[in-house]
Design an enzyme around this catalytic site. Structure first.
Site, PDB file in Angstrom:
ATOM      1  N   GLU A 124      11.357  16.209 -26.162  1.00 37.21           N
ATOM      2  CA  GLU A 124      10.554  16.643 -24.992  1.00 37.21           C
ATOM      3  C   GLU A 124      10.936  18.075 -24.596  1.00 37.21           C
ATOM      4  OE1 GLU A 124       7.999  15.246 -23.552  1.00 37.21           O
ATOM      5  OE2 GLU A 124       8.165  13.063 -23.579  1.00 37.21           O
ATOM      6  N   GLU A 171      -4.412  16.637 -13.388  1.00 32.42           N
ATOM      7  CA  GLU A 171      -4.746  16.777 -14.811  1.00 32.42           C
ATOM      8  C   GLU A 171      -6.231  16.972 -15.096  1.00 32.42           C
ATOM      9  OE1 GLU A 171      -2.213  14.375 -17.346  1.00 32.42           O
ATOM     10  OE2 GLU A 171      -3.825  14.340 -18.831  1.00 32.42           O
ATOM     11  N   HIS A 189       1.518   8.451 -28.448  1.00 30.70           N
ATOM     12  CA  HIS A 189       1.181   7.212 -27.732  1.00 30.70           C
ATOM     13  C   HIS A 189       0.564   6.175 -28.677  1.00 30.70           C
ATOM     14  CE1 HIS A 189       1.070   9.010 -23.379  1.00 30.70           C
ATOM     15  NE2 HIS A 189       2.283   8.913 -23.875  1.00 30.70           N
ATOM     16  N   ASN A 237       0.516  17.185 -22.490  1.00 35.58           N
ATOM     17  CA  ASN A 237       0.293  16.047 -23.384  1.00 35.58           C
ATOM     18  C   ASN A 237       0.459  16.425 -24.851  1.00 35.58           C
ATOM     19  OD1 ASN A 237      -0.316  14.321 -21.262  1.00 35.58           O
ATOM     20  ND2 ASN A 237      -2.451  14.996 -21.225  1.00 35.58           N
ATOM     21  N   ARG A 289      -2.798  20.986 -16.759  1.00 31.51           N
ATOM     22  CA  ARG A 289      -1.767  19.968 -16.973  1.00 31.51           C
ATOM     23  C   ARG A 289      -1.891  19.276 -18.335  1.00 31.51           C
ATOM     24  NH1 ARG A 289       0.868  15.625 -12.730  1.00 31.51           N
ATOM     25  NH2 ARG A 289       2.334  14.773 -14.210  1.00 31.51           N
ATOM     26  N   ARG A 330       0.820  -1.249   0.000  1.00 28.51           N
ATOM     27  CA  ARG A 330       0.000   0.000   0.000  1.00 28.51           C
ATOM     28  C   ARG A 330       0.835   1.271   0.000  1.00 28.51           C
ATOM     29  NH1 ARG A 330      -3.030  -3.325   3.250  1.00 28.51           N
ATOM     30  NH2 ARG A 330      -4.845  -4.060   2.125  1.00 28.51           N
TER      31      ARG A 330
HETATM   32  N1  LIG Z   1       5.467   9.887 -15.786  1.00 28.68           N
HETATM   33  C1  LIG Z   1       5.508  10.871 -16.633  1.00 28.68           C
HETATM   34  O1  LIG Z   1       4.993  11.968 -16.370  1.00 28.68           O
HETATM   35  C2  LIG Z   1       6.216  10.686 -17.947  1.00 28.68           C
HETATM   36  C3  LIG Z   1       6.556  11.797 -18.737  1.00 28.68           C
HETATM   37  C4  LIG Z   1       7.297  11.598 -19.897  1.00 28.68           C
HETATM   38  C5  LIG Z   1       7.674  10.310 -20.268  1.00 28.68           C
HETATM   39  N2  LIG Z   1       7.297   9.242 -19.501  1.00 28.68           N
HETATM   40  C6  LIG Z   1       7.685   7.874 -19.855  1.00 28.68           C
HETATM   41  O2  LIG Z   1       9.090   7.784 -19.921  1.00 28.68           O
HETATM   42  C7  LIG Z   1       9.420   6.672 -20.748  1.00 28.68           C
HETATM   43  C8  LIG Z   1      10.577   7.023 -21.650  1.00 28.68           C
HETATM   44  O3  LIG Z   1      11.695   7.282 -20.847  1.00 28.68           O
HETATM   45  P1  LIG Z   1      13.174   7.394 -21.433  1.00 28.68           P
HETATM   46  O4  LIG Z   1      13.131   8.113 -22.701  1.00 28.68           O
HETATM   47  O5  LIG Z   1      14.004   7.860 -20.329  1.00 28.68           O
HETATM   48  O6  LIG Z   1      13.528   5.882 -21.853  1.00 28.68           O
HETATM   49  P2  LIG Z   1      14.176   4.663 -21.044  1.00 28.68           P
HETATM   50  O7  LIG Z   1      13.901   4.757 -19.609  1.00 28.68           O
HETATM   51  O8  LIG Z   1      13.768   3.431 -21.749  1.00 28.68           O
HETATM   52  O9  LIG Z   1      15.748   4.884 -21.250  1.00 28.68           O
HETATM   53  C9  LIG Z   1      16.278   4.728 -22.539  1.00 28.68           C
HETATM   54  C10 LIG Z   1      17.499   3.789 -22.551  1.00 28.68           C
HETATM   55  O10 LIG Z   1      18.619   4.485 -22.023  1.00 28.68           O
HETATM   56  C11 LIG Z   1      19.291   3.689 -21.054  1.00 28.68           C
HETATM   57  N3  LIG Z   1      19.890   4.629 -20.102  1.00 28.68           N
HETATM   58  C12 LIG Z   1      19.260   5.344 -19.142  1.00 28.68           C
HETATM   59  N4  LIG Z   1      20.109   6.195 -18.559  1.00 28.68           N
HETATM   60  C13 LIG Z   1      21.294   6.031 -19.149  1.00 28.68           C
HETATM   61  C14 LIG Z   1      22.567   6.655 -19.014  1.00 28.68           C
HETATM   62  N5  LIG Z   1      22.737   7.659 -18.174  1.00 28.68           N
HETATM   63  N6  LIG Z   1      23.574   6.218 -19.803  1.00 28.68           N
HETATM   64  C15 LIG Z   1      23.383   5.239 -20.703  1.00 28.68           C
HETATM   65  N7  LIG Z   1      22.202   4.625 -20.900  1.00 28.68           N
HETATM   66  C16 LIG Z   1      21.174   5.030 -20.136  1.00 28.68           C
HETATM   67  C17 LIG Z   1      18.218   2.817 -20.476  1.00 28.68           C
HETATM   68  O11 LIG Z   1      18.770   1.650 -19.909  1.00 28.68           O
HETATM   69  C18 LIG Z   1      17.351   2.534 -21.705  1.00 28.68           C
HETATM   70  O12 LIG Z   1      17.852   1.457 -22.443  1.00 28.68           O
HETATM   71  C19 LIG Z   1       8.157   6.312 -21.503  1.00 28.68           C
HETATM   72  O13 LIG Z   1       7.621   5.123 -20.980  1.00 28.68           O
HETATM   73  C20 LIG Z   1       7.229   7.438 -21.226  1.00 28.68           C
HETATM   74  O14 LIG Z   1       5.877   7.064 -21.244  1.00 28.68           O
HETATM   75  C21 LIG Z   1       6.592   9.417 -18.354  1.00 28.68           C
END
Ligand SMILES: NC(=O)c1ccc[n+]([C@@H]2O[C@H](COP(=O)([O-])OP(=O)(O)OC[C@H]3O[C@@H](n4cnc5c(N)ncnc54)[C@H](O)[C@@H]3O)[C@@H](O)[C@H]2O)c1
Length: 367
Positions: A189, A240, A255, A248, A244, A125
């Site tokens: 982003e 949201e 997506h 998006n 917020r 939880r």
């Molecule tokens: N929660 C939210 O508000 C929110 C907002 C934006 C995106 N997201 C989510 O974030 C995700 C995408 O995240 P991402 O782009 O970070 O991808 P990711 O977490 O998959 O990372 C990309 C790759 O980089 C590698 N990596 C990470 N840090 C590293 C480093 N310092 N050096 C070398 N390799 C490294 C990871 O192992 C992975 O293979 C999506 O699922 C998306 O939906 C969430």
């Protein structure tokens, strides 16, 4: 003693601190001990690659601060941001006898942050969570704002929670090891903040897209600016129900593309890049922006590099995934469209034929 260069990105009354500084990872143990004391056991959820590159620095820092940590790895890739991984993490936490009084550190990109965050929100939880983001996407976006969750095969982030971290620690030095493709994903982003809020970011990226590099200090300013925009928006509307939604921008179509790709080969940032192109085209078609502005917007996106072609995706699957997206209001699909640089508007009930038109215009299904 070296001067502490850590800066505060949060405001005094914000619910959790967000700190940023080059070298902060090496000092994270002390920061965690300040927040949590040294009695909590800590589960660091990460991925093997990140552990190999940066894990020892974190381990050493935690040890030095007298903290007891267990590192737990999850698999890499968007297609592992799912309920199987969540279950696997629950099992590992339980095997190591982690309890509600312990803490989880999400040490990774958005995939680790969202998944470990969801585990933290639900295991026994809820256990406390600290985010140490390691990608540009995570440092400017996913680690901030308290949204955690995982994907279902039928749609992105369809299972999740709002769960505030106890703190977010951002060290831009960690980005030096990011593969170019992943760094660039973060730039999409970053550009998003330019589209929705900050003319300064847009103009900078428009005039010199190659400006930002992991070790440049100008990147710190961009990270800080973006993080502050996100915190400002979330501060007013955490759940949201209004403002917020602008975050998006580019995400509804993005997506849909990610879902239709089976969460493989297209990074989240690249999908958002395509989504922003789609939003500019829709806005132009509806007369919200002029042709010249649309061209400027698309040029700023293409300036970051070539996006992967979408010909192999099934057009119907993409359209269905877009329709199933969470961003649906009482009047149907809700879109965030640009009305100028640094300014967007929420448009309700976008008709199906416009969605089909724009998906086709991206080259989806054109082999
Ligand atoms: N929660 C939210 O508000 C929110 C907002 C934006 C995106 N997201 C989510 O974030 C995700 C995408 O995240 P991402 O782009 O970070 O991808 P990711 O977490 O998959 O990372 C990309 C790759 O980089 C590698 N990596 C990470 N840090 C590293 C480093 N310092 N050096 C070398 N390799 C490294 C990871 O192992 C992975 O293979 C999506 O699922 C998306 O939906 C969430």
């Amino acid at each position: 003693m070296a001067k502490d260069k850590t800066i505060r990105l949060h405001r005094k009354r914000d619910p959790y601190p967000v700190l940023m500084g080059r070298g902060l990872l090496a000092d994270s143990g002390r920061r965690l001990a300040e927040l949590w004391g040294t009695r909590k056991r800590i589960a660091v959820v990460t991925q093997r690659r990140i552990d190999r590159l940066h894990g020892d620095q974190l381990r050493l820092s935690l040890e030095k601060a007298g903290l007891n940590a267990t590192f737990i790895s999850m698999r890499e890739g968007e297609h592992h941001k799912n309920l199987d991984t969540v279950r696997n993490l629950y099992e590992k936490l339980s095997r190591h006898r982690f309890g509600r009084e312990d803490g989880i550190v999400a040490f990774g990109g958005g995939v680790v942050g969202d998944t470990a965050g969801f585990v933290a929100a639900t295991y026994q939880r809820g256990v406390e969570l600290i985010q140490i983001p390691t990608t540009l996407v995570a440092q400017i976006d996913s680690a901030l704002g308290a949204k955690v969750g995982v994907n279902l095969p039928s749609g992105k982030n369809l299972v999740g929670a709002f769960y505030r971290p106890a703190a977010v620690l951002i060290d831009p030095n960690i980005l030096a090891t990011l593969p170019t493709r992943e760094f660039r994903s973060g730039l999409y982003e970053l550009l998003k903040y330019g589209f929705i809020y900050s003319k300064e970011i847009f103009r900078k990226m428009e005039s010199s897209p190659g400006t930002f590099r992991p070790l440049d200090l100008s990147l710190d300013r961009a990270i800080a600016l973006s993080a502050r925009v996100k915190l400002h928006v979330v501060r007013q509307d955490e759940r949201e129900s209004g403002l917020r939604r602008i975050l998006n921008f580019g995400h509804t179509i993005g997506h849909g593309l990610e879902t239709a790709s089976g969460y493989r080969w297209l990074t989240h940032g690249q999908a958002v890049g395509w989504g922003m192109i789609a939003a500019s085209r829709l806005a132009h078609r509806r007369g919200l922006i002029r042709e010249h502005t649309r061209q400027r917007m698309e040029a700023a996106i293409s300036g970051l590099g070539r996006l992967p072609k979408l010909g192999c995706l099934n057009r119907q699957k993409v359209i269905e995934a877009i329709r199933r997206d969470k961003k649906t209001g009482p009047q149907g699909l809700r879109f965030i469209l640009p009305v100028g640089v640094g300014k967007v508007e929420v448009v309700e009930g976008l008709p199906s034929d416009e969605i089909a038109w724009v998906v086709k215009s991206l080259g989806v299904g054109r082999r």
